[in-house]
Design an enzyme around this catalytic site. Structure first.
Site, short mmCIF file in Angstrom:
data_model
loop_
_atom_site.label_atom_id
_atom_site.label_comp_id
_atom_site.label_asym_id
_atom_site.label_seq_id
_atom_site.Cartn_x
_atom_site.Cartn_y
_atom_site.Cartn_z
N ASP A 15 67.24 -2.66 8.31
CA ASP A 15 66.98 -1.26 7.97
C ASP A 15 66.91 -0.40 9.23
O ASP A 15 66.03 0.45 9.37
CB ASP A 15 65.69 -1.13 7.17
CG ASP A 15 65.57 0.24 6.48
OD1 ASP A 15 66.61 0.87 6.21
OD2 ASP A 15 64.43 0.68 6.21
N LYS A 73 52.56 4.78 5.36
CA LYS A 73 52.26 6.00 6.12
C LYS A 73 51.79 5.57 7.51
O LYS A 73 51.09 4.56 7.66
CB LYS A 73 51.17 6.82 5.44
CG LYS A 73 51.61 7.45 4.13
CD LYS A 73 50.51 8.32 3.52
CE LYS A 73 50.98 8.95 2.21
NZ LYS A 73 49.94 9.81 1.61
N ASP A 111 56.99 6.96 4.84
CA ASP A 111 58.14 6.42 4.13
C ASP A 111 57.69 6.17 2.70
O ASP A 111 56.52 6.40 2.37
CB ASP A 111 58.60 5.12 4.80
CG ASP A 111 60.04 4.77 4.47
OD1 ASP A 111 60.25 4.13 3.43
OD2 ASP A 111 60.94 5.12 5.24
N LYS A 128 49.64 1.59 10.72
CA LYS A 128 50.61 1.59 9.63
C LYS A 128 49.91 1.08 8.38
O LYS A 128 49.51 -0.08 8.30
CB LYS A 128 51.79 0.69 9.99
CG LYS A 128 52.96 0.75 9.01
CD LYS A 128 54.11 -0.06 9.57
CE LYS A 128 55.39 0.16 8.80
NZ LYS A 128 56.52 -0.59 9.39
N SER A 160 54.14 10.12 10.46
CA SER A 160 55.40 9.79 9.80
C SER A 160 55.07 9.05 8.51
O SER A 160 54.00 8.47 8.38
CB SER A 160 56.27 8.91 10.70
OG SER A 160 57.52 8.63 10.10
#
Length: 332
Positions: free
Chosen positions: A185, A72, A68, A86, A66
């Site tokens: 968020d 990553k 953003d 992460k 995944s």
């Protein structure tokens, strides 16, 4: 000869850079830990850059699960177990990215004791920006099920269970620590699923704390379009009801099984009515109790997304209502 000399110096340069990053990131992390946790925090493991490079084959793009704008996520293998790493990117700036990474580490540490938060195994401070090492979640992020926010592959009862457990994790974030913490968020990409489809809340990079004896804090608007509280967007004021709105949107996503196309309330309700009639009601048509659950779930979602903050419930009450719905305590 000079080129060979420079080549022989490269490992030394990398070592100096690694030590410099460790000291810089470590000092900031320690300072923020003292401020955020009042000097009390559970110890976590610090990984070396070499360990994470080896675990991901030097962060090979094929290991990405995944991503953003600011980070990553890589799935790697370390000590014969699967982990999620992460790695933050230098966006929007190195200083801001470092602040986001350290905030993520601190709040992930605090939340790791909750069974519905993605457990932080440790961090690496040797890169220019800190990297986080999480436990693995076998089924990946919620958005992996057919697209952003797409939960159509999940049965209604599974969606309800996921929503209930996420609500408990968010309520814990709001109530369990010395200062009230706002996620800010919340969206499907922040929720991971394990083998049993049990959700794990993650990504606290934009989280913010509200000082004691205050009910809100003001900050520049950050978050994700369609999930962000419109009152926060208009005023810059963040309260616990900011997360409640985002959670309400998430409930609508669970209900429809896909992302919301518009923020306009009438469009959302119209979209919901047609989708629920054509899909979920068909799934539970023979189950009167499930239909009651569905109606109560929709009512709660719409209550959480009320325009006025004062009309929204707190996350503790939202979690209690979802438990009530899950247990079908809906007798007339």
């Amino acid at each position: 000869m000079p080129s060979k000399f420079l080549f022989s110096l490269l490992p030394c340069v990398r070592m100096v850079e690694t030590e410099s990053s460790f000291l810089k990131n470590g000092s900031i992390l320690l300072e923020d830990l003292i401020a955020s946790c009042e000097g009390k925090s559970s110890p976590i493991r610090t990984y070396s850059a070499d360990e994470l490079v080896k675990a991901t084959n030097n962060f090979d793009p094929s290991f990405i699960i995944s991503e953003d704008l600011s980070f990553k996520l890589f799935r790697g293998l370390l000590d014969d177990r699967s982990i999620i790493i992460k790695k933050y990117l230098h966006w929007p700036s190195e200083a801001e990215a470092r602040s986001m990474a350290i905030r993520d580490i601190i709040i992930s540490m605090q939340m790791s004791t909750h069974k519905n938060a993605l457990k932080l195994s440790g961090c690496c401070l040797e890169f220019s920006l800190p990297a986080l090492v999480h436990e693995d979640a076998a089924k990946g992020a919620l958005d992996c099920h057919g697209g952003l926010g797409d939960t159509r592959s999940l049965p209604w009862k599974t969606r309800l269970l996921i929503a209930t457990k996420v609500a408990h994790a968010l309520a814990n974030l709001h109530t369990a620590f010395p200062r009230l913490v706002i996620h800010r968020d919340l969206k499907p990409t922040c929720i991971f699923l394990d083998d049993n489809y049990s959700p794990k809340l993650s990504n606290f990079s934009l989280s913010i704390t509200i000082p004691p004896k205050q009910f809100h804090v003001e900050d520049v608007v950050k978050g994700t379009y369609r999930y962000a509280d419109p009152t926060y967007i208009a005023t810059g004021y963040i309260t616990e009801k900011t997360d409640v709105y985002s959670f309400g949107v998430l409930l609508l996503v669970f209900l429809m099984g896909r992302k919301i196309r518009a923020v306009d309330k009438s469009a959302v309700v119209e979209d919901l009515t047609s989708y629920v009639d054509a899909n979920i009601l068909r799934e539970v048509r023979a189950d009167e109790q499930a239909q009651q659950q569905l109606q109560a779930f929709l009512a709660l979602a719409l209550l959480c997304t009320q325009d006025g903050r004062e009309s929204r419930p707190c996350m503790t009450d939202v979690a209690k209502e979802l438990v009530r719905i899950e247990k079908s305590i809906l007798h007339c």
